[in-house]
Structures are given as structure tokens and as C-alpha cells.
Design a protein around this motif. Structure first.
Motif, short mmCIF file in Angstrom:
data_model
loop_
_atom_site.label_atom_id
_atom_site.label_comp_id
_atom_site.label_asym_id
_atom_site.label_seq_id
_atom_site.Cartn_x
_atom_site.Cartn_y
_atom_site.Cartn_z
N ILE A 1 6.74 -0.77 13.26
CA ILE A 1 5.29 -0.88 13.30
C ILE A 1 4.83 -1.63 12.05
CG2 ILE A 1 3.09 0.34 13.33
CD1 ILE A 1 4.31 2.55 14.83
N ASP A 2 4.13 -2.70 12.25
CA ASP A 2 3.61 -3.46 11.12
C ASP A 2 2.13 -3.18 10.95
OD1 ASP A 2 6.06 -4.55 10.95
OD2 ASP A 2 5.48 -6.59 11.51
N VAL A 3 1.75 -2.82 9.76
CA VAL A 3 0.33 -2.65 9.47
C VAL A 3 -0.01 -3.59 8.33
CG1 VAL A 3 -1.47 -1.09 8.71
CG2 VAL A 3 0.35 -0.24 10.19
N ILE A 4 -0.87 -4.55 8.62
CA ILE A 4 -1.28 -5.50 7.59
C ILE A 4 -2.79 -5.41 7.42
CG2 ILE A 4 -1.37 -7.90 6.88
CD1 ILE A 4 1.17 -8.42 8.32
N VAL B 1 0.87 -1.16 0.00
CA VAL B 1 0.00 0.00 0.00
C VAL B 1 0.92 1.22 0.00
CG1 VAL B 1 -1.75 1.29 1.25
CG2 VAL B 1 -1.74 -1.20 1.35
N GLN C 1 -4.70 6.25 21.72
CA GLN C 1 -3.29 6.59 21.58
C GLN C 1 -2.78 6.52 20.14
OE1 GLN C 1 -0.63 4.48 24.16
NE2 GLN C 1 -1.65 5.16 26.03
N MET C 2 -3.48 5.77 19.33
CA MET C 2 -3.05 5.63 17.94
C MET C 2 -4.28 5.50 17.07
SD MET C 2 -0.19 2.63 18.01
CE MET C 2 0.32 2.82 16.31
N SER C 3 -4.13 5.90 15.79
CA SER C 3 -5.19 5.56 14.86
C SER C 3 -4.62 5.44 13.46
CB SER C 3 -6.31 6.60 14.90
OG SER C 3 -5.80 7.86 14.59
N VAL C 4 -5.35 4.73 12.64
CA VAL C 4 -4.93 4.53 11.26
C VAL C 4 -5.80 5.43 10.39
CG1 VAL C 4 -4.81 2.92 9.36
CG2 VAL C 4 -4.17 2.18 11.65
N ILE C 5 -5.14 6.26 9.61
CA ILE C 5 -5.85 7.20 8.76
C ILE C 5 -5.81 6.72 7.32
CG2 ILE C 5 -5.89 9.58 7.93
CD1 ILE C 5 -6.44 9.33 10.89
N GLY C 6 -6.96 6.78 6.66
CA GLY C 6 -6.97 6.43 5.25
C GLY C 6 -7.36 5.00 5.02
N GLN D 1 -1.53 6.51 0.88
CA GLN D 1 -2.94 6.08 1.02
C GLN D 1 -3.35 5.84 2.47
OE1 GLN D 1 -4.11 2.79 -1.42
NE2 GLN D 1 -3.56 3.80 -3.34
N MET D 2 -2.37 5.60 3.32
CA MET D 2 -2.69 5.32 4.73
C MET D 2 -1.59 5.90 5.58
SD MET D 2 -3.61 1.29 4.85
CE MET D 2 -4.14 1.29 6.55
N SER D 3 -1.92 6.22 6.81
CA SER D 3 -0.86 6.53 7.76
C SER D 3 -1.30 6.21 9.16
CB SER D 3 -0.43 7.99 7.63
OG SER D 3 -1.52 8.83 7.90
N VAL D 4 -0.33 6.03 10.01
CA VAL D 4 -0.60 5.73 11.41
C VAL D 4 -0.33 6.99 12.22
CG1 VAL D 4 0.10 4.38 13.40
CG2 VAL D 4 -0.04 3.32 11.15
N ILE D 5 -1.33 7.41 12.97
CA ILE D 5 -1.22 8.63 13.76
C ILE D 5 -1.02 8.26 15.22
CG2 ILE D 5 -2.41 10.75 14.45
CD1 ILE D 5 -1.78 10.63 11.51
N GLY D 6 -0.08 8.94 15.85
CA GLY D 6 0.10 8.74 17.29
C GLY D 6 1.16 7.71 17.60
N ASP E 1 -4.62 -5.17 10.95
CA ASP E 1 -3.80 -5.50 12.11
C ASP E 1 -2.68 -4.47 12.23
OD1 ASP E 1 -5.33 -7.69 12.34
OD2 ASP E 1 -3.76 -9.16 11.88
N ILE F 1 0.53 -3.98 14.60
CA ILE F 1 1.37 -4.53 15.67
C ILE F 1 2.62 -3.67 15.82
CG2 ILE F 1 2.66 -6.51 16.50
CD1 ILE F 1 0.77 -8.33 15.12
N VAL F 2 2.74 -3.07 16.97
CA VAL F 2 3.93 -2.28 17.27
C VAL F 2 4.94 -3.21 17.91
CG1 VAL F 2 4.84 -0.30 18.53
CG2 VAL F 2 2.49 -0.25 17.66
#
Lengths: 137, 137
Positions: free
Chosen positions: A127-130, A105, B109-114, A109-114, B128, B130-131
Motif C-alpha cells: 500500500i502506497d500512501v503519498i 512520515v 472500506q478504508m480510511s486514513v487516520i491522522g 503520525q498516520m495510519s491506514v484503517i481497513g 494518494d 494506492i493499493v
DNA sequence: TTCCATGCAAAGGGTTTGCACTCTC
DNA sequence: GAGAGTGCAAACCCTTTGCATGGAA
């Protein structure tokens, strides 16, 4: 594949402090010629095609070494299914839980906030985002 | 543990369309009495303590069933290390790659945008995050 | 000579499978 | 009786390990 074609790949290993060997060069060529997602088994087959004197253990050793040195990312997509990603830029993944298909991705298109609060003495590694997807049923 | 103490857990299974059996009730009690992170093996040990006539295969079957029915989330934290999470609310995870310790990150504390663009005919199943952390070295 | 890397094959750990038995409807 | 659910144990898959060989410094 001529493993001597890509001098910059050897340089990349040296820069990471990894002693060069024939097998490591072959493995690195398969991984870094272009960004790829591969399993250890796929890589073993691929490398053996050019350097048959390569064992399974060496592939696993080299993969672990490359991950430790930050040249490679390890993605755990399913139990007993590890994929190595030679794109170390920040990006996320789309994983089809039915077909096993894995794609990137783009970061826009995506991001992790915080940032999560970490317990004392603990540091962040990655940080893994799947994003798990499936064919519509 | 008295498996008949928690009638609401049996109702939860029925509501999900899962036929009740003794073993499933015992497994569900271990999982849903409070939010937990457990491996299949831990769960097997725990359930056998109250209902010894429970086999490994049944635990795996039940876990898969619960995941399919959305009562449970499957977290793949490491190759060959799957953790089941009975908290199905949206939240993220902190995983210590050295100790194996797994904790929740509160959603504030965290969020995924998009949302990633999905290929046609593909639907999202879950995201998912995972930090991965480690003790400072 | 002393390391480190390697090949080979076997071991390991968690998950899944096959089959016969039991229970429920 | 038909169909599910289960127990048991063996099979499986991928990964790791042990040990002896081989090459580089």
C-alpha cells in the motif's frame, strides 16, 4: 568508498539470494549504508564515483533485482520520476510537488484503517500512501 | 457524440474559470459524462473520434488545466503511466501491477487516520492511497 | 563449457516544447 | 490588433533492450 568495509551488506545480499558482484556491492553500499531516497540517475553517478566500471543498465537491473527481493521499495512520485527507498519498514511519504523534496512520515503520525475487498485470485502487494504537498501560494 | 448535448458540462468549465473551446468541450464530455479512469492517449483517441481537429498537445494542455482547476485528479500508478480520474470525491485505488487494471475502493472500506506534521510554509494538496495488487502467483 | 552479469549504445514510450496559424474579444 | 488556444512535428527524458564481451562455477 571502500566496498569491502561493510561485510554485513554483502551478507544481506546473500541472505536475499542475490549473487555478489562488484557492481551490486557498490550499489548496495550506496543504498543500505543508511536509509536513502534516490533516483536511478543519482545512484548511477554516486556508484560510478567509487566503481567507474558500472553502467546505467546495470544500475537499473540491480534496482529491479533488489525490489523483487524485497530489499528496496519503488516509489512512483511523478510521471517519469521514480524514487527508490531503502527503508522497507512501513511508513508514508510527504512529497513536495513543486520542489520534488521527499520525506518520510513516521508511522505514528498516520495510519491506514481497513482492508479493501480484493477480487478472487488477487493478492495485495503493498500500500502506497503519498501525501502531496506544496509551498503555500 | 454531440458535444452540445451536455450543457451542464460547459457550465462546469465556466464555473471553474476555463474558457470554452470546441476541443475542451469534447475532452470534458469524454471525462465528465461519467466517472472514468483514462490515460492521455486513450482520451486522445476517444476525442478524435468526435472532434478530429484535436491534437495530442491540446489534450495534454487541457488535462493539465483541468487538474489545476480541480476538476480532475492525476494518478501516477507506474513510471510513465499516468491515469486521470474524473471522480474527485475522496476515494482510494486498487491497482493491478500486472494487468494495469485500476479500480476504486469505496471510502467505507478504508480510511486514513491522522495528519502528518507539515513543515512551515507547506500546505497539503492531496493524499494518494494506492493499493498495489497482483494476480496470485 | 555453460551461465549469468555486464557495458555500451541504440531504441522505445509517454510527455513536453517551439513555432506558426487561427480564432476570439 | 493583442492575446489565447491550437496543430503539427520534433525534441526530451528516463527506462529498457539487444548484442557481444567477460567472468564465475
Amino acid at each position: 568508498m571502500n566496498v569491502f568495509e561493510h561485510a554485513e551488506i554483502a551478507d544481506r545480499l546473500r541472505a536475499a539470494g542475490i549473487p555478489i558482484t562488484l557492481q551490486r556491492l557498490a550499489i548496495a553500499n550506496a543504498l543500505f549504508e543508511r536509509p536513502v531516497h534516490v533516483t536511478a540517475e543519482q545512484l548511477l553517478r554516486q556508484v560510478k564515483a567509487s566503481v567507474p566500471e558500472t553502467s546505467r543498465a546495470t544500475v537499473y537491473n540491480s534496482l529491479k533485482l533488489f525490489v523483487d527481493k524485497g530489499l528496496l521499495k519503488e516509489l512512483v512520485v511523478d510521471p517519469g520520476h521514480v524514487v527508490f527507498d531503502s527503508n522497507t519498514e512501513p511508513h508514508f511519504h510527504l512529497y513536495d510537488i513543486v520542489t520534488g523534496n521527499l520525506t518520510d512520515v513516521p508511522a505514528d503520525q498516520m495510519s491506514v484503517i481497513g482492508v479493501p475487498a480484493l477480487p478472487p485470485g488477487i493478492e495485495m502487494e503493498q500500500i502506497d500512501v503519498i501525501v502531496r504537498v506544496r509551498p503555500q501560494r
